[in-house]
Design a protein around this motif. Structure first.
Motif, PDB file in Angstrom:
ATOM      1  N   PRO A 126       0.708  -1.250  -0.058  1.00 31.01           N
ATOM      2  CA  PRO A 126       0.052  -0.092   0.129  1.00 31.01           C
ATOM      3  C   PRO A 126       0.829   1.090   0.085  1.00 31.01           C
ATOM      4  CG  PRO A 126      -0.911  -1.546   1.675  1.00 31.01           C
ATOM      5  CD  PRO A 126       0.490  -2.070   1.147  1.00 31.01           C
ATOM      6  N   ILE A 127       2.010   1.070   0.585  1.00 25.87           N
ATOM      7  CA  ILE A 127       2.938   2.522   0.620  1.00 25.87           C
ATOM      8  C   ILE A 127       3.350   2.828  -0.672  1.00 25.87           C
ATOM      9  CG2 ILE A 127       5.140   3.310   1.595  1.00 25.87           C
ATOM     10  CD1 ILE A 127       4.259   1.422   4.114  1.00 25.87           C
ATOM     11  N   VAL A 129       1.893   1.838  -3.460  1.00 25.04           N
ATOM     12  CA  VAL A 129       0.888   2.188  -4.280  1.00 25.04           C
ATOM     13  C   VAL A 129       0.656   3.890  -4.132  1.00 25.04           C
ATOM     14  CG1 VAL A 129      -1.730   1.989  -4.766  1.00 25.04           C
ATOM     15  CG2 VAL A 129      -0.306   0.056  -4.678  1.00 25.04           C
ATOM     16  N   LEU A 130       0.719   4.166  -2.625  1.00 21.78           N
ATOM     17  CA  LEU A 130       0.538   5.501  -2.311  1.00 21.78           C
ATOM     18  C   LEU A 130       1.561   6.415  -2.859  1.00 21.78           C
ATOM     19  CD1 LEU A 130      -1.133   7.310  -0.258  1.00 21.78           C
ATOM     20  CD2 LEU A 130       0.495   7.034   1.238  1.00 21.78           C
ATOM     21  N   TYR A 132       3.222   6.086  -5.631  1.00 22.15           N
ATOM     22  CA  TYR A 132       2.736   6.056  -7.014  1.00 22.15           C
ATOM     23  C   TYR A 132       1.621   7.224  -7.114  1.00 22.15           C
ATOM     24  CZ  TYR A 132       0.223   5.223 -11.260  1.00 22.15           C
ATOM     25  OH  TYR A 132      -0.573   5.287 -12.345  1.00 22.15           O
ATOM     26  N   PHE A 133       0.745   7.176  -6.461  1.00 22.05           N
ATOM     27  CA  PHE A 133      -0.633   7.913  -6.538  1.00 22.05           C
ATOM     28  C   PHE A 133      -0.164   9.301  -6.341  1.00 22.05           C
ATOM     29  CE2 PHE A 133      -4.351   9.878  -5.208  1.00 22.05           C
ATOM     30  CZ  PHE A 133      -5.205   9.180  -6.022  1.00 22.05           C
ATOM     31  N   ARG A 136       2.412   9.766  -9.516  1.00 22.63           N
ATOM     32  CA  ARG A 136       1.884   9.994 -10.913  1.00 22.63           C
ATOM     33  C   ARG A 136       2.931   9.963 -12.055  1.00 22.63           C
ATOM     34  NH1 ARG A 136      -3.541   8.170 -11.688  1.00 22.63           N
ATOM     35  NH2 ARG A 136      -4.235   8.280  -9.734  1.00 22.63           N
ATOM     36  N   PHE A 222       0.911   0.395 -12.033  1.00 23.21           N
ATOM     37  CA  PHE A 222       1.382   1.539 -11.202  1.00 23.21           C
ATOM     38  C   PHE A 222       2.852   1.838 -11.201  1.00 23.21           C
ATOM     39  CE2 PHE A 222      -2.136  -0.075  -7.907  1.00 23.21           C
ATOM     40  CZ  PHE A 222      -3.013   0.546  -8.800  1.00 23.21           C
TER      41      PHE A 222
ATOM     42  N   LEU B  39      -8.562  -0.493  -2.880  1.00 23.31           N
ATOM     43  CA  LEU B  39      -7.162   0.197  -3.164  1.00 23.31           C
ATOM     44  C   LEU B  39      -6.998   0.565  -4.517  1.00 23.31           C
ATOM     45  CD1 LEU B  39      -4.769   1.825  -1.774  1.00 23.31           C
ATOM     46  CD2 LEU B  39      -3.620  -0.447  -2.164  1.00 23.31           C
ATOM     47  N   ALA B  42      -9.525   2.621  -6.251  1.00 21.92           N
ATOM     48  CA  ALA B  42      -9.194   3.985  -5.591  1.00 21.92           C
ATOM     49  C   ALA B  42      -8.190   4.744  -6.508  1.00 21.92           C
ATOM     50  CB  ALA B  42      -9.223   4.082  -4.254  1.00 21.92           C
ATOM     51  N   VAL B  43      -7.241   3.891  -6.677  1.00 20.41           N
ATOM     52  CA  VAL B  43      -5.981   4.702  -7.594  1.00 20.41           C
ATOM     53  C   VAL B  43      -6.585   4.756  -8.881  1.00 20.41           C
ATOM     54  CG1 VAL B  43      -3.723   4.439  -8.539  1.00 20.41           C
ATOM     55  CG2 VAL B  43      -4.429   3.628  -6.159  1.00 20.41           C
ATOM     56  N   HIS B  44      -7.282   4.123  -9.519  1.00 20.43           N
ATOM     57  CA  HIS B  44      -7.743   4.289 -10.638  1.00 20.43           C
ATOM     58  C   HIS B  44      -8.625   5.492 -11.031  1.00 20.43           C
ATOM     59  CE1 HIS B  44      -5.540   1.346 -12.516  1.00 20.43           C
ATOM     60  NE2 HIS B  44      -6.141   0.193 -12.104  1.00 20.43           N
ATOM     61  N   GLY B  46      -8.629   8.150  -8.860  1.00 18.81           N
ATOM     62  CA  GLY B  46      -7.887   9.068  -8.400  1.00 18.81           C
ATOM     63  C   GLY B  46      -8.592   9.805  -7.047  1.00 18.81           C
ATOM     64  N   ASP B  47      -9.143   8.939  -6.182  1.00 17.50           N
ATOM     65  CA  ASP B  47      -9.540   9.329  -4.821  1.00 17.50           C
ATOM     66  C   ASP B  47      -8.360   9.187  -3.908  1.00 17.50           C
ATOM     67  OD1 ASP B  47     -10.748   9.604  -2.639  1.00 17.50           O
ATOM     68  OD2 ASP B  47     -12.350   8.375  -3.125  1.00 17.50           O
ATOM     69  N   TYR B  48      -7.808  10.327  -3.628  1.00 17.29           N
ATOM     70  CA  TYR B  48      -6.507  10.409  -2.924  1.00 17.29           C
ATOM     71  C   TYR B  48      -6.793  10.031  -1.457  1.00 17.29           C
ATOM     72  CZ  TYR B  48      -2.656  12.433  -0.243  1.00 17.29           C
ATOM     73  OH  TYR B  48      -1.779  12.525   0.586  1.00 17.29           O
ATOM     74  N   VAL B  51      -7.156   6.247  -0.805  1.00 14.03           N
ATOM     75  CA  VAL B  51      -5.935   5.618  -0.915  1.00 14.03           C
ATOM     76  C   VAL B  51      -4.946   5.754   0.465  1.00 14.03           C
ATOM     77  CG1 VAL B  51      -3.708   5.505  -2.233  1.00 14.03           C
ATOM     78  CG2 VAL B  51      -5.566   5.677  -3.353  1.00 14.03           C
ATOM     79  N   LEU B  52      -4.897   7.172   1.011  1.00 15.27           N
ATOM     80  CA  LEU B  52      -4.249   7.296   2.114  1.00 15.27           C
ATOM     81  C   LEU B  52      -4.793   6.683   3.132  1.00 15.27           C
ATOM     82  CD1 LEU B  52      -2.031   9.223   3.012  1.00 15.27           C
ATOM     83  CD2 LEU B  52      -3.534  10.880   3.517  1.00 15.27           C
ATOM     84  N   THR B  55      -4.106   2.971   3.010  1.00 14.17           N
ATOM     85  CA  THR B  55      -2.575   2.616   3.593  1.00 14.17           C
ATOM     86  C   THR B  55      -2.422   2.837   5.156  1.00 14.17           C
ATOM     87  OG1 THR B  55      -2.081   3.838   1.517  1.00 14.17           O
ATOM     88  CG2 THR B  55      -0.154   3.476   3.095  1.00 14.17           C
TER      89      THR B  55
END
Lengths: 289, 83
Positions: A126-127, A129-130, A132-133, A136, A222, B39, B42-44, B46-48, B51-52, B55
């Motif tokens: 998850p970290i 992924v975060l 990456y988020f 971007r 990702f 998760l 949510a990434v796809h 774009g829901d920040y 995701v946070l 995590t």
């Protein structure tokens, strides 16, 4: 004994080492082939799409009009390079933390080890992924390598610490202290050589681990999908529903190659253990264990 | 049995993070409606905050479980006492 002789002996007497080395050499050969590729890695529709494996295209072509073999050479090169960079960076961190906390003990040890244990237990995925988020589009290959290295040193730091703790009580350490050697010098010159064989073996495992992370992340899309990697190939294949439309060679060959790399590195790590452990070396020579 | 159980429980505590990672992949691949597929969607999307949140929750949950396992350790091995 010279290094070359050790390698020759290992190759002759240790079948794990022999198989591992051959598998790794095959993978390396494929990755070196990327320098002779007739097509640039990101060009699409350079060959007829969806051609099954044939003499002209030994591993077939993708739905994006790329030759699977040449695409694979770039992919495995990037993936391998990623693994090696992560392994080297995380080795530096784990050596530093492990040796210092094993040698110093006391509160330094306690502080470093609580950080270490935190990194061991937290779920890394998850970290990543975060990260990456947040990043971007700036998420490059090198940045991912640094982040993975920063998350992947903890297990081996503990291992190195346990060795450093036993080295600290050995007499030569005391001798070095009384002769006025500084801490950094003792750790680097006296302790580091004892730890290195273990570090080599953990390096292999760490390369495997980081490639696993990279493949997982890029299969999900990702990572920087414009750099060809093994996971990236599978990602594009999934995007074009390759398995449903029967283009198995697009997914199959990257998977086979990366599994060969995994098994090769794993066998090398095992055989390295055999070399490190003096008892198993004795039994190889026909002595009593 | 009791003596053999100790290292296994320690191993379970250390592996929990990896188990969670595996669960995300499995959920995504097999379409199981869990935290993992949430998760990724949510990434796809774009829901920040989602995701946070996931995590944070996953880290807290795993750490809390590891603490719980550590605290339960005296049940298996009476020589270990919580101080």
């Amino acid at each position: 004994m010279s290094t070359l002789k050790i390698f020759r002996d290992l190759f002759r007497y240790n079948s794990e080492f022999a198989i591992g080395l051959i598998l790794l050499l095959v993978v390396l050969t494929v990755s070196v082939c990327s320098f002779f590729s007739p097509y640039p890695p990101m060009d699409v529709y350079v060959v007829p799409p969806d051609v099954p494996p044939s003499w002209e295209h030994p591993l077939g072509t993708t739905s994006r009009g790329q030759d699977v073999f040449w695409q694979l050479t770039f992919a495995i090169r990037n993936t391998l390079l990623f693994g090696i960079v992560v392994a080297i960076l995380s080795r530096i961190i784990s050596l530093f933390v492990g040796l210092i906390s094993g040698y110093k003990g006391g509160w330094v040890d306690r502080v470093l080890m609580s950080i270490n244990d935190t990194f061991v237990v937290i779920p890394l995925f998850p970290i990543l992924v975060l990260f990456y988020f947040i990043m971007r589009d700036q998420m490059s290959w090198a940045l991912l390598a640094v982040i993975t290295a920063l998350l992947g040193w903890a297990y081996d730091a503990r291992l190195i610490r346990s060795i450093a703790m036993s080295l600290r009580t050995r007499e030569f350490t005391r001798q070095a202290v009384f002769s006025g050697m500084s801490t950094g010098k003792i750790v680097l010159q006296e302790h580091l050589p004892f730890v290195l064989p273990i570090v080599f073996s953990t390096t292999m495992n760490n390369i495997n681990w980081s490639i696993g992370i990279e493949v997982t992340l890029s299969v999900l899309g990702f990572t920087d999908i414009n750099t060809p990697t093994i996971g990236g190939m599978i990602y594009w294949a999934n995007q074009h529903t390759a398995l449903v439309s029967g283009i198995w060679w697009w997914v199959g060959f990257p998977v086979v190659l990366v599994i060969m790399l995994f098994i090769g590195l794993f066998l090398l790590a095992i055989s390295m253990n055999e070399y490190i452990d003096p008892r198993s070396r004795l039994s190889r020579l026909g002595g009593q264990a | 049995m009791r003596n053999a159980l100790g290292p296994q429980v320690t191993g379970l505590a250390l592996q929990l993070g990896a188990i969670f990672n595996g669960a995300i992949i499995t959920e995504y691949v097999f379409g199981y409606p869990g935290v993992g597929s949430l998760l990724i969607s949510a990434v796809h999307a774009g829901d920040y905050s989602l995701v946070l949140g996931i995590t944070t929750i996953s880290i807290v949950a795993v750490s809390a479980t590891v603490l719980l396992i550590d605290l339960l350790y005296p049940l298996i091995d009476p020589r270990v006492e919580a101080h």
